[in-house]
Write a protein that holds these residues in place. Sequence first.
Motif, short mmCIF file in Angstrom:
data_model
loop_
_atom_site.label_atom_id
_atom_site.label_comp_id
_atom_site.label_asym_id
_atom_site.label_seq_id
_atom_site.Cartn_x
_atom_site.Cartn_y
_atom_site.Cartn_z
N UNK A 160 42.24 27.04 85.87
CA UNK A 160 43.69 27.28 85.84
C UNK A 160 44.35 26.63 87.05
N UNK A 161 45.59 26.17 86.85
CA UNK A 161 46.42 25.76 87.99
C UNK A 161 47.82 26.31 87.76
N UNK A 162 48.55 26.55 88.84
CA UNK A 162 49.90 27.12 88.70
C UNK A 162 50.93 26.03 88.46
N UNK A 163 51.87 26.32 87.59
CA UNK A 163 53.02 25.44 87.35
C UNK A 163 54.20 26.35 87.05
N UNK A 164 55.10 26.50 88.02
CA UNK A 164 56.21 27.44 87.86
C UNK A 164 57.47 26.86 88.49
N UNK A 165 58.54 27.59 88.43
CA UNK A 165 59.87 27.08 88.82
C UNK A 165 59.91 26.51 90.22
N UNK A 166 59.24 27.17 91.18
CA UNK A 166 59.36 26.77 92.57
C UNK A 166 58.34 25.72 93.03
N UNK A 167 57.42 25.32 92.14
CA UNK A 167 56.51 24.24 92.52
C UNK A 167 56.52 23.08 91.52
N UNK A 168 57.42 23.15 90.53
CA UNK A 168 57.40 22.16 89.45
C UNK A 168 57.72 20.74 89.92
N UNK A 169 58.54 20.62 90.98
CA UNK A 169 58.90 19.29 91.47
C UNK A 169 57.68 18.57 92.06
N UNK A 170 56.78 19.33 92.67
CA UNK A 170 55.55 18.76 93.25
C UNK A 170 54.43 18.72 92.21
N UNK A 171 54.26 19.83 91.49
CA UNK A 171 53.12 19.94 90.58
C UNK A 171 53.29 19.08 89.32
N UNK A 172 54.54 18.93 88.85
CA UNK A 172 54.78 18.14 87.64
C UNK A 172 54.18 16.75 87.72
N UNK A 173 54.53 15.95 88.75
CA UNK A 173 53.96 14.60 88.88
C UNK A 173 52.44 14.61 89.01
N UNK A 174 51.87 15.65 89.65
CA UNK A 174 50.42 15.73 89.77
C UNK A 174 49.76 15.89 88.40
N UNK A 175 50.37 16.71 87.56
CA UNK A 175 49.84 16.92 86.21
C UNK A 175 50.00 15.66 85.36
N UNK A 176 51.12 14.96 85.53
CA UNK A 176 51.33 13.70 84.82
C UNK A 176 50.26 12.69 85.21
N UNK A 177 49.93 12.62 86.49
CA UNK A 177 48.89 11.69 86.97
C UNK A 177 47.55 11.99 86.29
N UNK A 178 47.22 13.29 86.20
CA UNK A 178 45.96 13.68 85.56
C UNK A 178 45.95 13.32 84.07
N UNK A 179 47.08 13.52 83.43
CA UNK A 179 47.18 13.19 82.00
C UNK A 179 47.01 11.68 81.79
N UNK A 180 47.60 10.88 82.68
CA UNK A 180 47.47 9.42 82.59
C UNK A 180 46.04 8.96 82.82
N UNK A 181 45.29 9.76 83.58
CA UNK A 181 43.89 9.45 83.85
C UNK A 181 42.97 9.85 82.69
N UNK A 182 43.57 10.46 81.66
CA UNK A 182 42.78 10.80 80.48
C UNK A 182 42.44 12.27 80.32
N UNK A 183 42.95 13.11 81.21
CA UNK A 183 42.68 14.54 81.10
C UNK A 183 43.52 15.17 79.99
N UNK A 184 43.00 16.23 79.36
CA UNK A 184 43.77 17.04 78.42
C UNK A 184 44.18 18.32 79.12
#
Length: 276
Positions: A50-74
């Motif tokens: 699990x990783x957290x993704x919520x209102x107060x960290x979405x600006x930082x966490x969103x791009x991190x999740x996008x990077x993982x998705x681009x690397x082929x993660x589901x």
Amino acid sequence: MLYICGTPIGNMEDMTLRAIRILGEVDLIAAEDTRQSVKLLNHFDIKTPLTSYYEHNKEVKGPQLIKMLKEGKNIALVTDAGMPGISDPGEDLIKLCYENNIEVTIVPGPTAVITALVLSGLNTRSYIFEGFLPKNKKQRTDVLEKLKNETRTTVFYEAPHHLLNTLNDIYKNVGNRQIAVERELTKRHETVNKGSLSEIISYFQENEPKGEFVIVLEGADSDEIKSQKIAKINEMSITEHFNSYIAQGLDEKSAMKQVAKDRGIGKRDVYRELKG
């Protein structure tokens, strides 16, 4: 791929077989509140990180999740309860995926707005969803002001400590309409309080609100709105009627056309009255 996974709004038995499988197969689950989501995962013996993704960290966490998705993660996206993207920051992650050409799919599940609407016994043919009303007084008043002439059923979410204030604000702005206030949907203590706004307000003045609430408000009567509009028009002269449309931004030709339509008279009659 991003999987948008609906989860139970209260009753664990509402979890779908597909959601259980997907949550077990993805590389990572992005959760609004990991403390809540871990209970769900433990219940179904799902071991995915699990990783957290919520209102107060979405600006930082969103791009991190996008990077993982681009690397082929589901990655699976879940909210505390119900469907991600409805009144929660999941909406922003979904938009980011489309902006970055990342594939998105949905694993449907329960959502409180539809559950409450159907359970309310009010009109379900046409409805709108307002979610939580704004806390800002002016913004709140602006939203409620628009509901005076809203003929569709309206659904709101509300927390117990704000419920009475919200019911009173709705009553002041739209009048004594029929309403269903639904508590703890799908859970052991699920209750539906149905009646006029004044009756429901009186009930909660005597019974302290507890739990999570969904408010379903009856739409305005279209015939009554039409009658009020006609009465208002009849109180105005043609010139006043014309000027009211000009004040709304219409040009002279459009304003005359609308006045004629409202009054059931010809445009020439309006023109003569204005020029006379």
